[in-house]
Design a protein around this motif. Structure first.
Motif, short mmCIF file in Angstrom:
data_model
loop_
_atom_site.label_atom_id
_atom_site.label_comp_id
_atom_site.label_asym_id
_atom_site.label_seq_id
_atom_site.Cartn_x
_atom_site.Cartn_y
_atom_site.Cartn_z
N TYR A 1 -7.82 -3.21 6.48
CA TYR A 1 -7.64 -2.24 5.41
C TYR A 1 -6.57 -2.78 4.46
O TYR A 1 -5.80 -3.68 4.83
CB TYR A 1 -7.23 -0.87 5.96
CG TYR A 1 -6.07 -0.90 6.93
CD1 TYR A 1 -4.75 -0.94 6.50
CD2 TYR A 1 -6.31 -0.91 8.31
CE1 TYR A 1 -3.70 -0.98 7.39
CE2 TYR A 1 -5.26 -0.96 9.21
CZ TYR A 1 -3.96 -0.99 8.75
OH TYR A 1 -2.92 -1.04 9.63
N PRO A 2 -6.51 -2.28 3.24
CA PRO A 2 -5.56 -2.85 2.26
C PRO A 2 -4.11 -2.71 2.71
O PRO A 2 -3.67 -1.64 3.11
CB PRO A 2 -5.82 -2.02 0.99
CG PRO A 2 -7.21 -1.50 1.15
CD PRO A 2 -7.37 -1.25 2.62
N ILE A 3 -3.40 -3.83 2.65
CA ILE A 3 -1.96 -3.79 2.93
C ILE A 3 -1.16 -4.04 1.65
O ILE A 3 0.02 -3.68 1.58
CB ILE A 3 -1.56 -4.81 4.01
CG1 ILE A 3 -1.90 -6.23 3.57
CG2 ILE A 3 -2.21 -4.48 5.33
CD1 ILE A 3 -1.38 -7.30 4.51
N VAL B 1 -7.06 -7.27 -3.74
CA VAL B 1 -6.62 -6.52 -2.56
C VAL B 1 -6.42 -7.49 -1.39
O VAL B 1 -7.27 -8.35 -1.13
CB VAL B 1 -7.66 -5.45 -2.17
CG1 VAL B 1 -7.18 -4.67 -0.94
CG2 VAL B 1 -7.92 -4.51 -3.33
N SER B 2 -5.29 -7.36 -0.72
CA SER B 2 -5.00 -8.18 0.46
C SER B 2 -5.15 -7.32 1.71
O SER B 2 -4.60 -6.22 1.78
CB SER B 2 -3.58 -8.75 0.39
OG SER B 2 -3.42 -9.59 -0.73
N THR B 3 -5.89 -7.85 2.68
CA THR B 3 -6.09 -7.11 3.93
C THR B 3 -5.60 -7.89 5.15
O THR B 3 -5.65 -7.36 6.26
CB THR B 3 -7.58 -6.78 4.14
OG1 THR B 3 -8.32 -8.01 4.21
CG2 THR B 3 -8.11 -5.94 3.00
N TYR C 1 -1.64 -4.84 -2.94
CA TYR C 1 -2.43 -5.03 -4.15
C TYR C 1 -1.66 -5.99 -5.05
O TYR C 1 -0.46 -5.84 -5.24
CB TYR C 1 -2.66 -3.70 -4.87
CG TYR C 1 -3.37 -2.66 -4.03
CD1 TYR C 1 -4.74 -2.48 -4.13
CD2 TYR C 1 -2.66 -1.88 -3.12
CE1 TYR C 1 -5.40 -1.54 -3.35
CE2 TYR C 1 -3.31 -0.93 -2.34
CZ TYR C 1 -4.68 -0.77 -2.46
OH TYR C 1 -5.32 0.16 -1.68
N GLY D 1 1.48 -5.67 8.32
CA GLY D 1 0.64 -4.64 7.70
C GLY D 1 1.16 -3.25 7.95
O GLY D 1 1.11 -2.39 7.06
N ASP E 1 -6.47 -10.25 10.39
CA ASP E 1 -6.99 -9.36 9.35
C ASP E 1 -6.79 -7.92 9.79
O ASP E 1 -7.28 -7.50 10.84
CB ASP E 1 -8.47 -9.63 9.10
CG ASP E 1 -8.97 -8.90 7.86
OD1 ASP E 1 -9.40 -7.74 7.99
OD2 ASP E 1 -8.92 -9.49 6.76
N SER F 1 0.82 -1.22 0.00
CA SER F 1 0.00 0.00 0.00
C SER F 1 0.85 1.26 0.00
O SER F 1 0.46 2.28 -0.57
CB SER F 1 -0.93 0.00 1.22
OG SER F 1 -1.86 -1.05 1.14
N THR G 1 2.17 -0.75 4.90
CA THR G 1 1.43 0.49 4.70
C THR G 1 2.26 1.72 5.02
O THR G 1 1.81 2.85 4.83
CB THR G 1 0.16 0.51 5.58
OG1 THR G 1 0.53 0.32 6.95
CG2 THR G 1 -0.80 -0.58 5.15
N ASP H 1 -5.57 -14.12 2.02
CA ASP H 1 -4.78 -12.97 1.61
C ASP H 1 -3.32 -13.42 1.49
O ASP H 1 -3.05 -14.44 0.88
CB ASP H 1 -4.96 -11.84 2.62
CG ASP H 1 -6.35 -11.21 2.51
OD1 ASP H 1 -6.75 -10.93 1.38
OD2 ASP H 1 -7.00 -11.03 3.54
#
Length: 416
Positions: free
Chosen positions: A97-99, A77-79, A101, A377, A94, A60, A381, A207
């Motif tokens: 939120y997106p971590i 999208v991986s969360t 793509y 994550g 989990d 991300s 991010t 994911d």
């Protein structure tokens, strides 16, 4: 999409910058420099769009370096993160939120190259370098066909086995020309292997999946892609893989989600990840920038490369634009930044040394404190760096019962 046709004339064309390699790093550098009004030529021996299995995972934090329209490329999208160790129940976390793509590299690379062309970059595909020298404070590059390009700036974005670096290592230079000794640091690498597999479902079953038990001194992974596909791969950081394709085959035979695979598997691909700790080519030649894999910009814990490819391209373009009249200042500024990234990599390397050498202890830590997986994550991010990741892991590791931790430590050491 139109490109410059090959020419039979051996004319000399002077440009503001030459970029070798049209992958994510090279295409991004061309786009940014062209948007700033510079005349840039980009070359690659491949013809795009090209099939490319390896990679495709974009964290991300890398999105900020992508041009507008990136979200129109097919992707998933991986969360969350799933951590696996042997027959133990997986630890799942989990993020919410997106971590990351997941893109098809063929589509992703083509999109970036098209944006570079639209920005005004001159693109030459299917070109092989015949000669490359640095003399009288400028680079002179000649391909098998077409003109000879001259520039005070050269950006090497042609991968871990960089032809730019090989040519410049061979090139004879006197100490009086301002260049320091240059070594081919790309000889130090970590082998990896990956395959794209079609599944029996188009639903995303998980994911990012990380298996710590199947690869000694490293890990196996998988992530879902659009169209019901999965990328599955292996890498060894503590113990480099001697036979990466064979290790991948064994990993596929024991893969947790193997029941969803179709009978046919895609062709496997092996490639090399550069070792930053033995790379010393940054700042050695005025006007030279080595970005992406060519500059050893891959972290030694997760093996993430696209983020650092895009970021190094942006930094090189910024330094070149800022110091257009002084190639030496431009390269020195970029080298200082690159070494700061390598300091961050040193923490990632320490983390890899613990996690991949003693995966059982790390998995037990994740079992007791699943929030540890949120650190993946937070790094992907950009909320945390590897220094804080390492500090938190070390702090929580001592919360485990000491006697049992020592026994697990010895057990892992005997197995490794």
């Amino acid at each position: 999409m139109s490109f410059i046709p090959r020419s039979c004339h051996q004319e000399i064309i002077k440009v503001d910058a030459i970029v070798v390699g049209l992958g994510p790093a090279g295409a991004t550098a061309i786009r940014l420099l062209s948007e700033a009004g510079l005349r840039v030529v980009g070359l690659d021996r491949a013809v795009f769009p090209r099939p490319k299995i390896c990679g495709g995972g974009v964290s991300s934090r890398a999105i900020t370096f992508l041009p507008k329209g990136w979200d129109e490329i097919p992707h998933t999208v991986s969360t969350g993160v799933h951590l696996i160790f042997g027959d133990h129940s997986p630890v799942m976390f989990d993020i919410g939120y997106p971590i990351a793509y997941q893109f098809d590299r063929c589509d992703f690379d083509w999109f970036l190259l098209d944006r570079a062309r639209l920005a005004g970059g001159e693109i030459r595909q299917g070109e092989t370098i015949r000669s490359l020298v640095w003399r009288e404070e400028k680079f002179s590059l000649q391909c098998d066909s077409g003109p000879t390009y001259e520039s005070r700036f050269l950006i090497g974005a042609d991968g871990v086995t960089s032809s730019v670096l090989r040519f410049l290592v061979k090139s004879k230079r006197d100490d009086s020309d301002g260049a320091r000794p240059l070594k081919n640091s790309s000889l130090h690498m970590y082998p990896a292997a990956e395959v794209e597999i079609s599944t029996q479902t188009t639903q995303r079953l998980s994911d990012v999946l990380i298996d710590l038990s199947s690869v000694s001194g490293g890990y196996g992974w998988s992530f879902s892609k659009s169209g019901g596909k999965k990328n599955v791969g292996v890498v060894g950081f503590v113990k480099p893989l001697k036979r990466p394709l064979e290790t991948l085959r064994l990993f596929l035979d024991t893969f947790p989600e193997r029941e969803i695979f179709q009978d046919s598997r895609g062709s496997s691909s092996a490639w090399l990840i550069p070792d930053y700790s033995r790379f010393d080519a940054h700042g050695k030649i005025p006007g030279l920038f080595l970005i992406g894999d060519a500059g050893a910009m891959v972290d030694p814990f997760l093996g993430e490369g696209i983020y650092y490819a895009l970021m190094s391209a942006a930094r090189a373009a910024s330094d070149l634009i800022l110091h257009r009249t002084s190639p030496e200042k431009a390269s020195r500024s970029y080298a200082q930044w690159a070494h700061s990234i390598f300091r961050e990599f040193s923490y990632a390397h320490k983390l890899a040394s613990v996690v991949y050498r003693f995966p059982g202890i790390y998995f037990r830590l994740a079992q007791r404190y699943p929030q540890v997986l949120s650190l993946y994550g937070s790094v992907m991010t950009g909320k945390n760096d590897y220094r804080s990741f390492t500090r938190i892991i070390g702090k929580n590791l001592f919360k485990l019962p000491f006697r049992k931790a020592v026994l697990k430590f010895r057990q892992n050491r005997l197995l490794s």
